[in-house]
Scaffold this active site. Structure first.
Site, mmCIF file in Angstrom:
data_model
loop_
_atom_site.group_PDB
_atom_site.id
_atom_site.type_symbol
_atom_site.label_atom_id
_atom_site.label_comp_id
_atom_site.label_asym_id
_atom_site.label_seq_id
_atom_site.Cartn_x
_atom_site.Cartn_y
_atom_site.Cartn_z
ATOM 1 N N GLY A 36 0.801 -1.223 0.000
ATOM 2 C CA GLY A 36 0.000 0.000 0.000
ATOM 3 C C GLY A 36 0.831 1.268 0.000
ATOM 4 C CB VAL A 37 0.132 4.598 1.478
ATOM 5 C CG1 VAL A 37 -0.009 4.375 2.956
ATOM 6 C CG2 VAL A 37 0.612 6.008 1.176
ATOM 7 C CG ASP A 38 4.715 0.983 5.083
ATOM 8 O OD1 ASP A 38 5.632 1.821 5.102
ATOM 9 O OD2 ASP A 38 4.663 0.002 5.860
ATOM 10 C CB SER A 121 -6.988 1.915 9.335
ATOM 11 O OG SER A 121 -6.032 1.687 10.337
ATOM 12 N N GLY A 123 -7.218 0.619 3.767
ATOM 13 C CA GLY A 123 -6.797 -0.273 2.687
ATOM 14 C C GLY A 123 -6.668 -1.689 3.226
ATOM 15 C CE1 TYR A 125 -2.370 -3.771 8.838
ATOM 16 C CE2 TYR A 125 -2.309 -1.774 10.151
ATOM 17 C CZ TYR A 125 -1.703 -2.935 9.711
ATOM 18 O OH TYR A 125 -0.441 -3.258 10.143
HETATM 19 N N1 AR6 Z 1 -0.754 7.739 -2.037
HETATM 20 C C1 AR6 Z 1 -1.884 7.985 -1.311
HETATM 21 N N2 AR6 Z 1 -2.686 7.018 -0.821
HETATM 22 C C2 AR6 Z 1 -2.343 5.735 -1.117
HETATM 23 C C3 AR6 Z 1 -1.213 5.392 -1.873
HETATM 24 C C4 AR6 Z 1 -0.380 6.464 -2.338
HETATM 25 N N3 AR6 Z 1 0.710 6.238 -3.054
HETATM 26 N N4 AR6 Z 1 -1.161 4.038 -1.980
HETATM 27 C C5 AR6 Z 1 -2.240 3.550 -1.332
HETATM 28 N N5 AR6 Z 1 -2.960 4.579 -0.817
HETATM 29 P P1 AR6 Z 1 -3.020 0.975 2.973
HETATM 30 P P2 AR6 Z 1 -3.641 0.478 5.817
HETATM 31 C C6 AR6 Z 1 -4.203 4.552 -0.025
HETATM 32 O O1 AR6 Z 1 -3.384 -0.409 2.619
HETATM 33 O O2 AR6 Z 1 -5.032 0.087 5.472
HETATM 34 C C7 AR6 Z 1 0.883 -1.853 4.601
HETATM 35 O O3 AR6 Z 1 1.329 -3.106 4.167
HETATM 36 C C8 AR6 Z 1 -5.083 3.325 -0.130
HETATM 37 O O4 AR6 Z 1 -5.848 3.361 -1.332
HETATM 38 O O5 AR6 Z 1 -1.773 1.549 2.381
HETATM 39 O O6 AR6 Z 1 -3.431 1.426 6.972
HETATM 40 C C9 AR6 Z 1 1.457 -1.450 5.947
HETATM 41 O O7 AR6 Z 1 2.795 -1.893 6.082
HETATM 42 C C10 AR6 Z 1 -5.936 3.491 1.117
HETATM 43 O O8 AR6 Z 1 -6.978 4.437 0.851
HETATM 44 O O9 AR6 Z 1 -2.842 1.154 4.590
HETATM 45 C C11 AR6 Z 1 0.535 -2.137 6.889
HETATM 46 O O10 AR6 Z 1 0.890 -3.506 7.051
HETATM 47 C C12 AR6 Z 1 -4.973 4.134 2.115
HETATM 48 O O11 AR6 Z 1 -3.861 4.604 1.345
HETATM 49 C C13 AR6 Z 1 -0.794 -2.046 6.216
HETATM 50 O O12 AR6 Z 1 -0.512 -1.921 4.812
HETATM 51 C C14 AR6 Z 1 -4.469 3.194 3.193
HETATM 52 O O13 AR6 Z 1 -4.281 1.901 2.627
HETATM 53 C C15 AR6 Z 1 -1.552 -0.798 6.626
HETATM 54 O O14 AR6 Z 1 -2.846 -0.854 6.077
#
Ligand code: AR6
Length: 175
Positions: A36-38, A121, A123, A125
């Site tokens: 994801g964003v991480d 959270s 995505g 999570y």
């Molecule tokens: N820019 C902005 N938003 C984004 C981007 C980006 N480049 N990429 C994804 N998003 P998530 P979580 C959005 O899954 O649910 C990781 O593996 C995405 O569409 O990134 O908090 C961590 O290491 C969604 O709306 O984060 C943890 O293990 C939002 O960011 C876990 O995922 C959050 O999605 C955290 O899960």
């Protein structure tokens, strides 16, 4: 009450491209990267970010830790760990709110004026998007401080529409 000096924007963008003082990472408790964003933030910031994260000793859900931005246009990254949604109330809303407030506190300690949040959270999570956006907006409005520009960065149209309609409606900020 709305703070008239606080500027809130909803943007559909890749958070790694934003030139702001702080971008917030939706990390996991290891702070050692993920999907994801991480994953996007670590790819764009370069391996120096992981080196710095290794020295932080992880992070609890609801808390946050800061690093430099390294190769990102943002000066700093604040890594926060959102709650994993478990399908019923196990304190997830309070933990999610704490992610936003702790990130804002740390941003102030860094002297930041602008901060960009992803939809923490919602995505991998699995936190439902509408209540998550309500919590994000309410917590940002409750925070009083030196950060004057908050961007809610949405990676998809649906999330952006949720934020826009809640901000127009105004109740999420005041309830
Ligand atoms: N820019 C902005 N938003 C984004 C981007 C980006 N480049 N990429 C994804 N998003 P998530 P979580 C959005 O899954 O649910 C990781 O593996 C995405 O569409 O990134 O908090 C961590 O290491 C969604 O709306 O984060 C943890 O293990 C939002 O960011 C876990 O995922 C959050 O999605 C955290 O899960």
């Amino acid at each position: 009450m709305f703070d008239s000096t606080l500027q809130i924007e909803v943007v559909e963008a890749d958070i790694t491209r934003l030139e702001v003082d702080v971008i917030v990472n939706a990390a996991n408790s290891s702070l050692l990267g993920g999907g994801g964003v991480d994953g996007a933030i670590h790819r764009a910031a370069g391996p120096e970010l992981l080196d710095e994260c290794r020295r932080l000793g992880g992070c609890d859900a609801g808390d946050a830790k800061a690093t430099k931005g390294h190769r990102l246009p943002a000066k700093h990254v604040i890594h926060t760990v959102g709650p994993i949604w478990r399908g019923r109330d196990k304190g997830e809303p309070e933990l999610l709110s704490s992610c936003y407030s702790r990130s804002l506190q740390l941003a102030e300690q860094l002297g930041a004026r602008s901060i960009a949040f992803p939809a923490i959270s919602t995505g991998i999570y699995g936190f439902p998007k509408i209540p998550a956006a309500q919590i994000a907006i309410k917590t940002v409005h409750q925070h009083r401080g030196k950060v004057k520009r908050v961007l809610f960065v949405c990676f998809d149209r649906e999330t952006a529409e949720i934020y826009r309609s809640l901000l127009l409606d105004g109740t999420a900020a005041n309830e």
